[in-house]
Enzyme design. Sequence first.
Site, PDB file in Angstrom:
ATOM      1  N   CYS A   1       0.842  -1.211   0.000  1.00  0.00           N
ATOM      2  CA  CYS A   1       0.000   0.000   0.000  1.00  0.00           C
ATOM      3  C   CYS A   1       0.872   1.255   0.000  1.00  0.00           C
ATOM      4  O   CYS A   1       1.414   1.650   1.039  1.00  0.00           O
ATOM      5  CB  CYS A   1      -0.912  -0.016   1.226  1.00  0.00           C
ATOM      6  SG  CYS A   1      -1.910   1.475   1.362  1.00  0.00           S
TER       7      CYS A   1
ATOM      8  N   CYS B   1      -0.474   4.094   2.246  1.00  0.00           N
ATOM      9  CA  CYS B   1      -0.254   3.913   3.686  1.00  0.00           C
ATOM     10  C   CYS B   1       1.212   4.145   4.048  1.00  0.00           C
ATOM     11  O   CYS B   1       1.511   4.735   5.076  1.00  0.00           O
ATOM     12  CB  CYS B   1      -0.612   2.496   4.136  1.00  0.00           C
ATOM     13  SG  CYS B   1      -2.066   1.812   3.365  1.00  0.00           S
ATOM     14  N   ASP B   2       2.128   3.658   3.231  1.00  0.00           N
ATOM     15  CA  ASP B   2       3.524   3.582   3.655  1.00  0.00           C
ATOM     16  C   ASP B   2       4.482   4.476   2.873  1.00  0.00           C
ATOM     17  O   ASP B   2       5.655   4.587   3.244  1.00  0.00           O
ATOM     18  CB  ASP B   2       4.012   2.120   3.524  1.00  0.00           C
ATOM     19  CG  ASP B   2       3.188   1.178   4.386  1.00  0.00           C
ATOM     20  OD1 ASP B   2       2.725   1.634   5.452  1.00  0.00           O
ATOM     21  OD2 ASP B   2       2.999   0.018   3.998  1.00  0.00           O
TER      22      ASP B   2
END
Length: 322
Positions: free
Chosen positions: A148, A151-152
């Site tokens: 992701c 997200c990261d």
Amino acid sequence: MEINLTNLSSTIPAEPQQVKVLVLGSGPAGLSAALYAARAELNPVVLTGMVLGGQVSLTYTVENYPGFPEGVGGQELVKLFQKQAERFGARIEYDTVTQVDLSKRPFRVTTYNGIYLADSLIVATGASSRHLEVPGEVELTGRGVSYCATCDGWFFKDKDVVVVGGGDSAIEEGLFLTRYAKSITIVHRRSELRAGAVLQKHATEHPKIRFIWNSAISAIVGDEAVKAVRLKNLVTKEESELPVDGVFIFIGHDPNTEIFKGQLNMDTRGYISVDASMGTNVPGVFVAGEAGDPIFRQVVTSAGMGAAAGMQAVRFLGKQEG
Ligand SMILES: Cc1cc2nc3c(=O)[nH]c(=O)nc-3n(C[C@H](O)[C@H](O)[C@H](O)COP(=O)(O)OP(=O)(O)OC[C@H]3O[C@@H](n4cnc5c(N)ncnc54)[C@H](O)[C@@H]3O)c2cc1C
């Protein structure tokens, strides 16, 4: 949005809960189904699973959902879906299904927190990212290996990362990573991308992106964090090592349908067989979204299937009640 299920034990209901429409999954399909069931005043309950909002909540922006000419943030879009379903009485429960018994009605659904007895069921459990299944992948997940970018990506400011894959998701997420990373190397098994033409153009023209063609990752190397990937050229069979700080994997998805095996008919890949009315082999169990769609796999198509499944659940219950 990943959900932390600790400290939820206080919500464990003592008795099985009886519901008319139980929706499994809180992605576009589940929330759209809930909207339609809620507007029919059936007070649907939505079990979120581990990812509130589903896959679309993991993506930065959605540019192909009608009604948003400038695009819309993935999380923003599913929050709107949720708000709209809740406005008409849908109840969202932060819970995950572990077992189902579809042999008789009401269907018995066991979750982390308790048991539901459902007069009708809408399966909208979607799909999850496929893994490379190479040495180092499991051990280094969360330490440089990610599925992701939204997200990261932030953790890879001024770092060198690899993106694995050649489809829309891989290229979209690779482009998103250009905001943070110093360089993005896209590793693809073939000599050309599967992604759409516009995405391809953006990626090939981007100064931070380069491509390694006809190659696969055979191992991810590192102890505390990712240090390198081992590459194998699938044409020449040559092996090499590329120092990197992060590995983002976008090589497709598998449907989250394991818990229905043996009860719902499905194809060899695990996609639930669904008829034109969103029905399954079990009357009263409907399927919507990627759990039953190996072809389109979009927000708009999943939401459309969800709406249809919601309407069908309403009709089914209406017929049962005469
Ligand atoms: C990185 C990325 C970018 C994307 N970009 C786009 C885009 O730009 N445009 C577009 O149209 N599509 C895009 N997609 C595809 C789109 O997100 C999906 O097609 C869509 O989300 C599918 O919706 P769904 O509701 O069927 O399933 P999902 O979104 O997969 O949701 C499944 C839901 O089921 C829940 N669940 C799973 N197992 C259980 C269980 N046992 N018990 C209870 N709940 C469970 C999950 O927690 C989740 O809430 C993208 C996907 C990814 C991964």
